[in-house]
Design a protein around this motif. Sequence first.
Motif, PDB file in Angstrom:
ATOM      1  N   SER A  86       0.810  -1.220   0.000  1.00 13.35           N
ATOM      2  CA  SER A  86       0.000   0.000   0.000  1.00 13.35           C
ATOM      3  C   SER A  86       0.844   1.271   0.000  1.00 13.35           C
ATOM      4  O   SER A  86       0.389   2.297  -0.484  1.00 13.35           O
ATOM      5  N   ILE A 169      -8.460  -2.908   5.184  1.00  8.40           N
ATOM      6  CA  ILE A 169      -7.550  -2.537   4.102  1.00  8.40           C
ATOM      7  C   ILE A 169      -7.149  -3.760   3.251  1.00  8.40           C
ATOM      8  O   ILE A 169      -6.604  -3.622   2.155  1.00  8.40           O
ATOM      9  N   ARG A 347      -8.140   3.261   8.398  1.00  8.97           N
ATOM     10  CA  ARG A 347      -7.141   2.896   7.398  1.00  8.97           C
ATOM     11  C   ARG A 347      -7.351   3.722   6.139  1.00  8.97           C
ATOM     12  O   ARG A 347      -8.506   3.903   5.699  1.00  8.97           O
ATOM     13  N   THR A 350     -10.122   3.514   3.018  1.00  5.58           N
ATOM     14  CA  THR A 350     -11.256   2.617   3.296  1.00  5.58           C
ATOM     15  C   THR A 350     -12.477   3.496   3.608  1.00  5.58           C
ATOM     16  O   THR A 350     -12.331   4.589   4.171  1.00  5.58           O
TER      17      THR A 350
END
Length: 451
Positions: A86, A169, A347, A350
């Motif tokens: 990510s 996530i 997160r 999200t």
Amino acid sequence: MPTVFIKTYGCQMNERDSEAVAAQLAERGYSLAASAQTADVVLLNTCSVRDLAEQKAIGKMTELAAKNRKTKGNAIFGYLGCMAQSRGAQLVQDQPDVRLVLGTQKFHRAADYLDELVQGRQRSIVDTEEEVGSQNTIKEHLTTLGGKTQITSFVSIMQGCNQYCTFCIVPYTRGQERSRPIAEIVEEVRRQVVNGAREVTLLGQIVNSYAKRELPFIDGKSPFVQLLEAVSAVEGIERVRFTSPHPKGYGDDLVEAYARLPKLCQSAHIPVQSGSNRILKLMHRGYTTERFLELVGKLRAARPDIGLTTDIIVGFPGETEEDFDQTLTLAREVRFDNAYMFKYSPRRDTPAAAMEGQLSDEVKEDRLARLLNVINTIGAERYETCVGRRMEILVEGPSKRNPLTWSGRTRCNKIVVFDGSNRHLGQLMDVDITRNGSFTLYGDPAILNGD
Ligand code: SAH
Ligand code: F3S
């Protein structure tokens, strides 16, 4: 050849991915270093599920890189896994000591990339691309390379998740659900039996969604139940487990499998997340508390002695006292053996992170403490009911807390510590439970008639 140290954060899937990377590097001639300080290559396999997990990995990297600079070492540092996926190249920008960033679909490239870096052909490598078929690459085990016997073996059967719970996530870091073929999984289990395994735990982010798009139902059985049957049929495997399932994937065929397949252990980790239907809906969980309780009832009807554990999040955006009370009520009604409990952690990207009604840390902390109290009290009572009983355990090795004692697990997944020795390793044996510690049972090997 260089030495490598891999530190893992997060779930069992991550542990398994790290093992596959270690096996790949061992095959390439790397040896495993005993500590990060002595290693030529240090890899941190990261977790993104909560902010704390990310901060831990970043903090560790900062500390290790500083030590390396101070001693004028030239270790190579890398991030693997969910946070690597990510945050990508940003990690190299933020921490210039980091030279490898490898996403969740690229674990199998670790050896090639490290060769490049060790030989100085590149300064840093970032690869977070998607790759078709990457689920099939997590298959090598250290045992095959002369590593320690794994009595209980973990086998990754799929990657990714399509559920998109609004707090989570994982669908972004692990991608879409992709499953491995049954035959390949069975083959891997067979190899592990040859290497000493007697128990297998099938792993996936949403394990009972296994191959639901790729394979048909046969005789009313889902692909996941077909897989459980195939793995159960492997000679030498005594016990089968899986984690982590989703409540909505528990069809009647799976409930029925608990009663039908003798090797399938009577234990289930079923994340419920909340006891409030309003919150469950906001979370996009796809079930109600009524459905969850119905499932628990069915599982207990199939295996009255089933061990049940769960995950619960407190302080989801907009959670009121009343919602939280419903979570406490659900916990009291189900009477879980144990639970993992988390404060909601926003997160990035999200949906829940952008929802109204974000709660303060004080509120989350307070609710967590109250929930912990309920779970611990009930858990202690559930463990206490085992005292005085004779239970079968599979002996896994020396106890983690006190290596002078040995430990194994019951079929309902409770740890039992006893006075043992190397000759017990891998044995299925009966123990008389004498006492309950904190989520640990203590017992004596049973003296059987005729012994
Ligand atoms: N099915 C997965 C779930 C991964 S996350 C599995 O294999 O376990 C594990 C648990 O972390 C979830 O069940 C949930 O309870 C918790 N979790 C996930 N995202 C979270 C967040 N943003 N904040 C707090 N807890 C979270
Ligand atoms: Fe995460 Fe929900 Fe999947 S918790 S892993 S999105 S089932």
